[in-house]
Design a protein around this motif. Structure first.
Motif, PDB file in Angstrom:
ATOM      1  N   THR A 249      -3.508  10.454  -2.003  1.00 37.88           N
ATOM      2  CA  THR A 249      -4.202   9.387  -2.726  1.00 37.88           C
ATOM      3  C   THR A 249      -3.589   8.061  -2.310  1.00 37.88           C
ATOM      4  O   THR A 249      -2.365   7.912  -2.319  1.00 37.88           O
ATOM      5  N   THR A 250      -4.442   7.105  -1.951  1.00 38.37           N
ATOM      6  CA  THR A 250      -3.985   5.780  -1.508  1.00 38.37           C
ATOM      7  C   THR A 250      -4.173   4.765  -2.612  1.00 38.37           C
ATOM      8  O   THR A 250      -5.220   4.730  -3.268  1.00 38.37           O
ATOM      9  N   TYR A 251      -3.142   3.941  -2.831  1.00 37.30           N
ATOM     10  CA  TYR A 251      -3.196   2.845  -3.796  1.00 37.30           C
ATOM     11  C   TYR A 251      -2.815   1.557  -3.087  1.00 37.30           C
ATOM     12  O   TYR A 251      -1.874   1.548  -2.282  1.00 37.30           O
ATOM     13  N   ARG A 252      -3.545   0.486  -3.398  1.00 36.54           N
ATOM     14  CA  ARG A 252      -3.282  -0.834  -2.823  1.00 36.54           C
ATOM     15  C   ARG A 252      -3.192  -1.860  -3.946  1.00 36.54           C
ATOM     16  O   ARG A 252      -3.908  -1.742  -4.949  1.00 36.54           O
ATOM     17  N   ALA A 253      -2.359  -2.863  -3.745  1.00 29.87           N
ATOM     18  CA  ALA A 253      -2.281  -3.951  -4.725  1.00 29.87           C
ATOM     19  C   ALA A 253      -3.666  -4.559  -4.888  1.00 29.87           C
ATOM     20  O   ALA A 253      -4.386  -4.700  -3.895  1.00 29.87           O
ATOM     21  N   PRO A 254      -4.104  -4.812  -6.097  1.00 30.03           N
ATOM     22  CA  PRO A 254      -3.407  -4.799  -7.383  1.00 30.03           C
ATOM     23  C   PRO A 254      -3.682  -3.560  -8.234  1.00 30.03           C
ATOM     24  O   PRO A 254      -3.704  -3.642  -9.463  1.00 30.03           O
ATOM     25  N   GLN A 255      -3.860  -2.394  -7.633  1.00 31.52           N
ATOM     26  CA  GLN A 255      -4.176  -1.190  -8.401  1.00 31.52           C
ATOM     27  C   GLN A 255      -3.001  -0.723  -9.254  1.00 31.52           C
ATOM     28  O   GLN A 255      -1.839  -0.981  -8.934  1.00 31.52           O
ATOM     29  N   SER A 256      -3.347   0.015 -10.316  1.00 38.32           N
ATOM     30  CA  SER A 256      -2.370   0.662 -11.196  1.00 38.32           C
ATOM     31  C   SER A 256      -2.609   2.161 -11.159  1.00 38.32           C
ATOM     32  O   SER A 256      -3.734   2.616 -10.940  1.00 38.32           O
ATOM     33  N   PHE A 257      -1.545   2.936 -11.402  1.00 39.07           N
ATOM     34  CA  PHE A 257      -1.659   4.391 -11.405  1.00 39.07           C
ATOM     35  C   PHE A 257      -0.501   4.992 -12.180  1.00 39.07           C
ATOM     36  O   PHE A 257       0.484   4.323 -12.464  1.00 39.07           O
ATOM     37  N   LEU A 258      -0.652   6.281 -12.517  1.00 41.63           N
ATOM     38  CA  LEU A 258       0.371   7.007 -13.255  1.00 41.63           C
ATOM     39  C   LEU A 258       0.824   8.204 -12.431  1.00 41.63           C
ATOM     40  O   LEU A 258      -0.013   8.947 -11.900  1.00 41.63           O
TER      41      LEU A 258
ATOM     42  N   GLU B 184       0.841  -1.188   0.000  1.00 45.99           N
ATOM     43  CA  GLU B 184       0.000   0.000   0.000  1.00 45.99           C
ATOM     44  C   GLU B 184       0.876   1.238   0.000  1.00 45.99           C
ATOM     45  O   GLU B 184       1.849   1.327   0.749  1.00 45.99           O
ATOM     46  N   VAL B 185       0.522   2.200  -0.852  1.00 41.56           N
ATOM     47  CA  VAL B 185       1.263   3.454  -1.001  1.00 41.56           C
ATOM     48  C   VAL B 185       0.294   4.619  -0.883  1.00 41.56           C
ATOM     49  O   VAL B 185      -0.816   4.559  -1.416  1.00 41.56           O
ATOM     50  N   ARG B 186       0.724   5.661  -0.197  1.00 45.65           N
ATOM     51  CA  ARG B 186      -0.007   6.925  -0.188  1.00 45.65           C
ATOM     52  C   ARG B 186       0.884   7.965  -0.854  1.00 45.65           C
ATOM     53  O   ARG B 186       2.036   8.148  -0.449  1.00 45.65           O
ATOM     54  N   LEU B 187       0.340   8.634  -1.864  1.00 44.10           N
ATOM     55  CA  LEU B 187       1.080   9.700  -2.529  1.00 44.10           C
ATOM     56  C   LEU B 187       0.533  11.040  -2.050  1.00 44.10           C
ATOM     57  O   LEU B 187      -0.653  11.329  -2.207  1.00 44.10           O
TER      58      LEU B 187
END
Length: 121
Positions: free
Chosen positions: A84-93, A72-75
């Motif tokens: 913005t939070t991203y968790r596996a298996p999400q994709s982002f740019l 999990e990553v928060r940018l």
């Protein structure tokens, strides 16, 4: 030229590098990566990246597409203070010009594709 596979079980054979202390906001994060493909013009790269938990400042001169395999990553965007939070298996740019904080809430493993404009000669 043939296609390139991105297996889920690939093991990195590169050493862990500490994130430079002047960038670290929290923790003692480290990262490693392995390039799996580089274009002929050296502007496009793909590979696998891993990091430990922690927070550090980032500033992007390249465009990066990511697919999280684990973690999990928060940018934190420095421009408008959004998170913005991203968790596996999400994709982002992450677009060129992004500046902020990469907050690896957990250890992270991701595939990445980077496009970096050629530097003038």
């Amino acid at each position: 030229m043939s296609t390139i596979s991105f297996p889920l079980t690939i093991e990195l054979n590169t050493p862990w590098d500490a994130i430079p202390s002047e960038k670290v906001v929290e923790g003692s994060p480290a990262a490693r990566s392995q390039i799996l493909y580089t274009s002929n013009d050296d502007c496009f790269f793909t590979g696998l990246y891993e990091c430990t938990a922690g927070k550090w400042r980032v500033s992007y001169e390249e465009d990066e597409f990511c697919t999280l395999l684990n973690g999990e990553v928060r940018l934190h965007d420095a421009r408008d203070n959004t998170v913005t939070t991203y968790r596996a298996p999400q994709s982002f740019l992450i677009p060129s010009g992004f500046s902020g904080i990469w907050d690896a809430v957990t250890p992270v493993r991701k595939y990445f594709a980077l496009y970096e404009r050629a530097k003038p000669a």
